[in-house]
Design a protein around this motif. Structure first.
Motif, PDB file in Angstrom:
ATOM      1  N   ASP A  87       0.814  -1.220   0.000  1.00 44.70           N
ATOM      2  CA  ASP A  87       0.000   0.000   0.000  1.00 44.70           C
ATOM      3  C   ASP A  87       0.846   1.268   0.000  1.00 44.70           C
ATOM      4  N   ASP A  88       2.153   1.136  -0.197  1.00 46.38           N
ATOM      5  CA  ASP A  88       3.046   2.290  -0.138  1.00 46.38           C
ATOM      6  C   ASP A  88       3.281   2.827  -1.550  1.00 46.38           C
ATOM      7  N   PRO A  89       2.691   3.969  -1.919  1.00 41.38           N
ATOM      8  CA  PRO A  89       2.882   4.481  -3.283  1.00 41.38           C
ATOM      9  C   PRO A  89       4.315   4.921  -3.552  1.00 41.38           C
ATOM     10  N   MET A  95      10.102   1.606  -7.406  1.00 39.25           N
ATOM     11  CA  MET A  95      10.242   0.418  -8.247  1.00 39.25           C
ATOM     12  C   MET A  95      10.077   0.779  -9.722  1.00 39.25           C
ATOM     13  N   ARG A  96       9.161   1.678 -10.012  1.00 37.59           N
ATOM     14  CA  ARG A  96       8.984   2.112 -11.398  1.00 37.59           C
ATOM     15  C   ARG A  96      10.230   2.815 -11.912  1.00 37.59           C
ATOM     16  N   SER A 271      14.974   8.422  -6.985  1.00 36.52           N
ATOM     17  CA  SER A 271      14.877   7.584  -5.789  1.00 36.52           C
ATOM     18  C   SER A 271      14.669   6.136  -6.206  1.00 36.52           C
ATOM     19  N   LEU A 272      15.761   5.447  -6.466  1.00 40.39           N
ATOM     20  CA  LEU A 272      15.692   4.027  -6.797  1.00 40.39           C
ATOM     21  C   LEU A 272      15.229   3.233  -5.583  1.00 40.39           C
ATOM     22  N   ALA A 273      14.800   2.000  -5.817  1.00 40.01           N
ATOM     23  CA  ALA A 273      14.299   1.168  -4.730  1.00 40.01           C
ATOM     24  C   ALA A 273      15.353   0.978  -3.650  1.00 40.01           C
TER      25      ALA A 273
END
Length: 321
Positions: A87-89, A95-96, A271-273
């Motif tokens: 639920d964390d946008p 991730m995108r 902001s990469l994963a």
């Protein structure tokens, strides 16, 4: 005749007796000795992987089921961290961005490294110097690389914008624009990593027998035909290794560079994963939540590696299909 026989008898008597084989040597076959030697050589690396990779991964998976406070208390919450992750946008946005980063970085790095490998393979004067210069960025710390490129790409005083203004062009906000910052990070990572994979490709190219190229030259094949029919098929194992390792490095690496160069900005555009996980763990003390995201990222990396292995080694690109 008797004197010759006596001399042969004295020679046999004075010749040193052959030492008997040791019990260990008699009881161990050559194959077993080879396996033993291989095990001894691999033991330090395997031990290091167990201590510094396998055990931390197991502990991380276990930690993902707990809510960890900054004071060191642990509270079992089961799959609560994974439900929070779903639920964390911000996590899915990271991730995108990571997916976009990998899709762009890996093919560009692969092509640039292959082109450089083909270039430095040529026996031209001073080529050894060029190899060294191209490899040097890889041995520099990513923190130092980030500081260097942050200075070069600065909007006001950066060398790149100064050169553009001297040429009559407008400077760009390279690290302040969401549309340019990720591209700059990718370009810097290609600059850092291309020398390493260039060496890998060069080693693979040097393993290809020269007789194949001589036969192609006699047949009148041009450079592109020679590359397509000889170099590329025989370079497939090296290509698999480069593709796999660069993909893993793109998914899990680059934290130092992002931290120094953009700090995940602007507007979380870089902001990469791996950076978001770092923020949650060491910025907000959410060690359990960061462990859950890290475990999920490892699963993604394993799945991507399996797909790459299937496509390049066990699937439609095999010679037999």
């Amino acid at each position: 005749m008797s004197s010759v026989a006596a001399q042969d008898h004295r020679s046999a008597a004075t010749a040193p007796a052959e030492a008997p084989a040791s019990p260990a040597r008699r009881g161990m076959s050559r194959k077993h000795r080879e396996w033993l030697a291989a095990g001894l050589f691999l033991a330090p690396d395997v031990l290091g992987l167990l201590v510094f990779v396998a055990v931390p991964m197991v502990l991380s998976v276990g930690l993902s089921f707990f809510q960890v406070s900054g004071f060191g208390s642990y509270e079992w919450i089961g799959l609560g961290n994974y439900e929070r992750m779903m639920d964390d946008p911000l996590f899915w946005d990271s991730m995108r961005i990571t997916g976009l980063y990998v899709v762009i970085l890996v093919p560009v790095l692969f092509c640039v490294s292959l082109a450089l490998g083909l270039l430095v393979k040529q026996k031209l004067p001073g080529m050894g110097v060029y190899r060294t210069v191209l490899f040097m960025p890889y041995v520099i710390s990513l923190v130092v690389v980030g500081v260097l490129w942050k200075f070069l790409l600065d909007e006001q005083t950066g060398t790149v914008n100064r050169a553009m203004r001297a040429a009559g062009l407008d400077g760009e906000s390279w690290l302040g624009s969401p549309s340019l910052a990720l591209a700059c990070v990718i370009a810097v990572m290609v600059w850092v990593m291309m020398g390493y994979y260039m060496i890998i490709f060069l080693a693979g190219l040097q393993e290809i027998p020269k007789e194949y190229y001589e036969a192609a030259k006699l047949d009148g094949s041009g450079p592109w035909t020679t590359f397509r029919t000889i170099t590329w098929p025989l370079l497939r194992p090296t290509s698999f290794f480069v593709l796999l390792m660069s993909t893993v490095a793109a998914i899990t690496g680059g934290l130092d560079l992002i931290f120094v160069l953009t700090d995940g900005g602007p507007a979380n555009g870089t902001s990469l994963a791996i950076f978001y996980i770092y923020q949650q763990a060491f910025g907000f003390g959410e060690y359990g939540y960061a462990s859950a995201m890290g475990s999920f990222l490892v699963l993604i990396m394993v799945a991507v590696s399996a797909v790459i292995f299937k496509l390049t080694r066990g699937g439609r690109f095999d010679d037999g299909e």
